[in-house]
Design a protein around this motif. Structure first.
Motif, PDB file in Angstrom:
ATOM      1  N   GLU A  54       0.833  -1.205   0.000  1.00 24.77           N
ATOM      2  CA  GLU A  54       0.000   0.000   0.000  1.00 24.77           C
ATOM      3  C   GLU A  54       0.869   1.258   0.000  1.00 24.77           C
ATOM      4  OE1 GLU A  54      -2.560  -0.159   3.386  1.00 24.77           O
ATOM      5  OE2 GLU A  54      -3.359  -2.123   2.849  1.00 24.77           O
ATOM      6  N   LEU A  55       1.901   1.254   0.807  1.00 26.44           N
ATOM      7  CA  LEU A  55       2.778   2.419   0.887  1.00 26.44           C
ATOM      8  C   LEU A  55       3.569   2.620  -0.402  1.00 26.44           C
ATOM      9  CD1 LEU A  55       3.924   1.959   4.573  1.00 26.44           C
ATOM     10  CD2 LEU A  55       2.524   3.820   3.686  1.00 26.44           C
ATOM     11  N   HIS A  56       3.990   1.523  -1.021  1.00 22.35           N
ATOM     12  CA  HIS A  56       4.667   1.632  -2.318  1.00 22.35           C
ATOM     13  C   HIS A  56       3.720   2.254  -3.351  1.00 22.35           C
ATOM     14  CE1 HIS A  56       8.637  -0.097  -1.961  1.00 22.35           C
ATOM     15  NE2 HIS A  56       8.165  -1.151  -1.318  1.00 22.35           N
ATOM     16  N   ALA A  57       2.484   1.804  -3.344  1.00 22.79           N
ATOM     17  CA  ALA A  57       1.501   2.328  -4.296  1.00 22.79           C
ATOM     18  C   ALA A  57       1.229   3.811  -4.048  1.00 22.79           C
ATOM     19  CB  ALA A  57       0.198   1.537  -4.205  1.00 22.79           C
ATOM     20  N   LYS A  58       1.056   4.174  -2.782  1.00 23.79           N
ATOM     21  CA  LYS A  58       0.808   5.583  -2.456  1.00 23.79           C
ATOM     22  C   LYS A  58       2.018   6.438  -2.837  1.00 23.79           C
ATOM     23  CE  LYS A  58      -2.592   4.910   1.144  1.00 23.79           C
ATOM     24  NZ  LYS A  58      -2.987   5.154   2.520  1.00 23.79           N
ATOM     25  N   GLY A  59       3.217   5.897  -2.590  1.00 24.73           N
ATOM     26  CA  GLY A  59       4.424   6.625  -2.958  1.00 24.73           C
ATOM     27  C   GLY A  59       4.535   6.809  -4.454  1.00 24.73           C
ATOM     28  N   GLY A  60       4.157   5.797  -5.197  1.00 22.07           N
ATOM     29  CA  GLY A  60       4.212   5.866  -6.653  1.00 22.07           C
ATOM     30  C   GLY A  60       3.219   6.865  -7.229  1.00 22.07           C
ATOM     31  N   ASN A  61       2.109   7.076  -6.506  1.00 25.38           N
ATOM     32  CA  ASN A  61       1.076   7.997  -6.980  1.00 25.38           C
ATOM     33  C   ASN A  61       1.248   9.421  -6.445  1.00 25.38           C
ATOM     34  OD1 ASN A  61      -0.193   5.928  -8.361  1.00 25.38           O
ATOM     35  ND2 ASN A  61      -1.438   5.360  -6.598  1.00 25.38           N
ATOM     36  N   CYS A  62       2.218   9.611  -5.576  1.00 27.88           N
ATOM     37  CA  CYS A  62       2.394  10.910  -4.936  1.00 27.88           C
ATOM     38  C   CYS A  62       3.095  11.898  -5.865  1.00 27.88           C
ATOM     39  CB  CYS A  62       3.194  10.726  -3.655  1.00 27.88           C
ATOM     40  SG  CYS A  62       3.279  12.214  -2.670  1.00 27.88           S
ATOM     41  N   GLN A  63       2.610  13.133  -5.865  1.00 30.10           N
ATOM     42  CA  GLN A  63       3.202  14.141  -6.750  1.00 30.10           C
ATOM     43  C   GLN A  63       4.371  14.867  -6.094  1.00 30.10           C
ATOM     44  OE1 GLN A  63       0.176  16.961  -7.736  1.00 30.10           O
ATOM     45  NE2 GLN A  63       0.003  17.777  -5.662  1.00 30.10           N
ATOM     46  N   PHE A  64       4.485  14.805  -4.780  1.00 31.06           N
ATOM     47  CA  PHE A  64       5.564  15.498  -4.086  1.00 31.06           C
ATOM     48  C   PHE A  64       6.749  14.551  -3.882  1.00 31.06           C
ATOM     49  CE2 PHE A  64       1.551  17.388  -2.601  1.00 31.06           C
ATOM     50  CZ  PHE A  64       1.707  18.653  -3.131  1.00 31.06           C
ATOM     51  N   PRO A  65       7.908  14.862  -4.439  1.00 32.34           N
ATOM     52  CA  PRO A  65       9.066  13.963  -4.368  1.00 32.34           C
ATOM     53  C   PRO A  65       9.486  13.606  -2.943  1.00 32.34           C
ATOM     54  CG  PRO A  65       9.499  15.766  -5.892  1.00 32.34           C
ATOM     55  CD  PRO A  65       8.205  16.068  -5.210  1.00 32.34           C
ATOM     56  N   GLU A  66       9.447  14.575  -2.053  1.00 28.92           N
ATOM     57  CA  GLU A  66       9.862  14.310  -0.677  1.00 28.92           C
ATOM     58  C   GLU A  66       8.912  13.330   0.009  1.00 28.92           C
ATOM     59  OE1 GLU A  66      10.404  17.154   3.055  1.00 28.92           O
ATOM     60  OE2 GLU A  66      11.514  17.833   1.288  1.00 28.92           O
ATOM     61  N   THR A  67       7.628  13.522  -0.194  1.00 32.67           N
ATOM     62  CA  THR A  67       6.629  12.615   0.382  1.00 32.67           C
ATOM     63  C   THR A  67       6.733  11.234  -0.247  1.00 32.67           C
ATOM     64  OG1 THR A  67       5.161  14.497   0.713  1.00 32.67           O
ATOM     65  CG2 THR A  67       4.168  12.314   0.850  1.00 32.67           C
ATOM     66  N   ARG A  68       6.932  11.200  -1.570  1.00 31.55           N
ATOM     67  CA  ARG A  68       7.081   9.927  -2.279  1.00 31.55           C
ATOM     68  C   ARG A  68       8.265   9.140  -1.718  1.00 31.55           C
ATOM     69  NH1 ARG A  68       7.657  11.684  -7.407  1.00 31.55           N
ATOM     70  NH2 ARG A  68       9.868  11.965  -7.043  1.00 31.55           N
ATOM     71  N   ASP A  69       9.398   9.814  -1.534  1.00 34.74           N
ATOM     72  CA  ASP A  69      10.583   9.143  -1.003  1.00 34.74           C
ATOM     73  C   ASP A  69      10.359   8.646   0.422  1.00 34.74           C
ATOM     74  OD1 ASP A  69      11.825   9.687  -3.397  1.00 34.74           O
ATOM     75  OD2 ASP A  69      12.944  11.431  -2.636  1.00 34.74           O
ATOM     76  N   THR A  70       9.673   9.447   1.211  1.00 33.68           N
ATOM     77  CA  THR A  70       9.379   9.043   2.590  1.00 33.68           C
ATOM     78  C   THR A  70       8.489   7.814   2.615  1.00 33.68           C
ATOM     79  OG1 THR A  70       9.597  11.321   3.374  1.00 33.68           O
ATOM     80  CG2 THR A  70       8.375   9.795   4.777  1.00 33.68           C
ATOM     81  N   LEU A  71       7.446   7.794   1.789  1.00 27.34           N
ATOM     82  CA  LEU A  71       6.551   6.634   1.741  1.00 27.34           C
ATOM     83  C   LEU A  71       7.296   5.387   1.275  1.00 27.34           C
ATOM     84  CD1 LEU A  71       3.333   8.278   0.289  1.00 27.34           C
ATOM     85  CD2 LEU A  71       3.619   7.311   2.577  1.00 27.34           C
ATOM     86  N   ARG A  72       8.176   5.536   0.317  1.00 30.56           N
ATOM     87  CA  ARG A  72       8.953   4.390  -0.153  1.00 30.56           C
ATOM     88  C   ARG A  72       9.898   3.874   0.932  1.00 30.56           C
ATOM     89  NH1 ARG A  72      10.184   6.370  -6.349  1.00 30.56           N
ATOM     90  NH2 ARG A  72       8.099   5.886  -7.143  1.00 30.56           N
TER      91      ARG A  72
END
Length: 75
Positions: free
Chosen positions: A5-23
């Protein structure tokens, strides 16, 4: 699976910092899951020890039975 779920949310996130944090969080979940699979509880350890003792006792009993049967032939 929470990591997926977190990988998917990170992949769909438009903010790079948030995406990296979720990953990173997803990777931490995966590592925790791997470690959890390696944990042996005390009950499991007790069960393994009891099984090992049972097998050792069976082996000793079998060896004793063979020795008892062969003793008259040796003498």
């Amino acid at each position: 699976m929470r990591a997926e779920e977190l990988h998917a949310k990170g992949g769909n996130c438009q903010f790079p910092e948030t995406r990296d944090t979720l990953r990173n969080v997803a990777q931490n979940y995966e590592e925790l899951a791997r470690r959890a699979e390696q944990v042996v509880t005390l009950a499991e350890l007790d069960e393994r020890n009891l099984e090992a003792r049972r097998v050792a006792q069976e082996y000793a009993d079998d060896e004793c039975a063979v020795t008892t049967q062969l003793r008259p032939r040796i003498n």
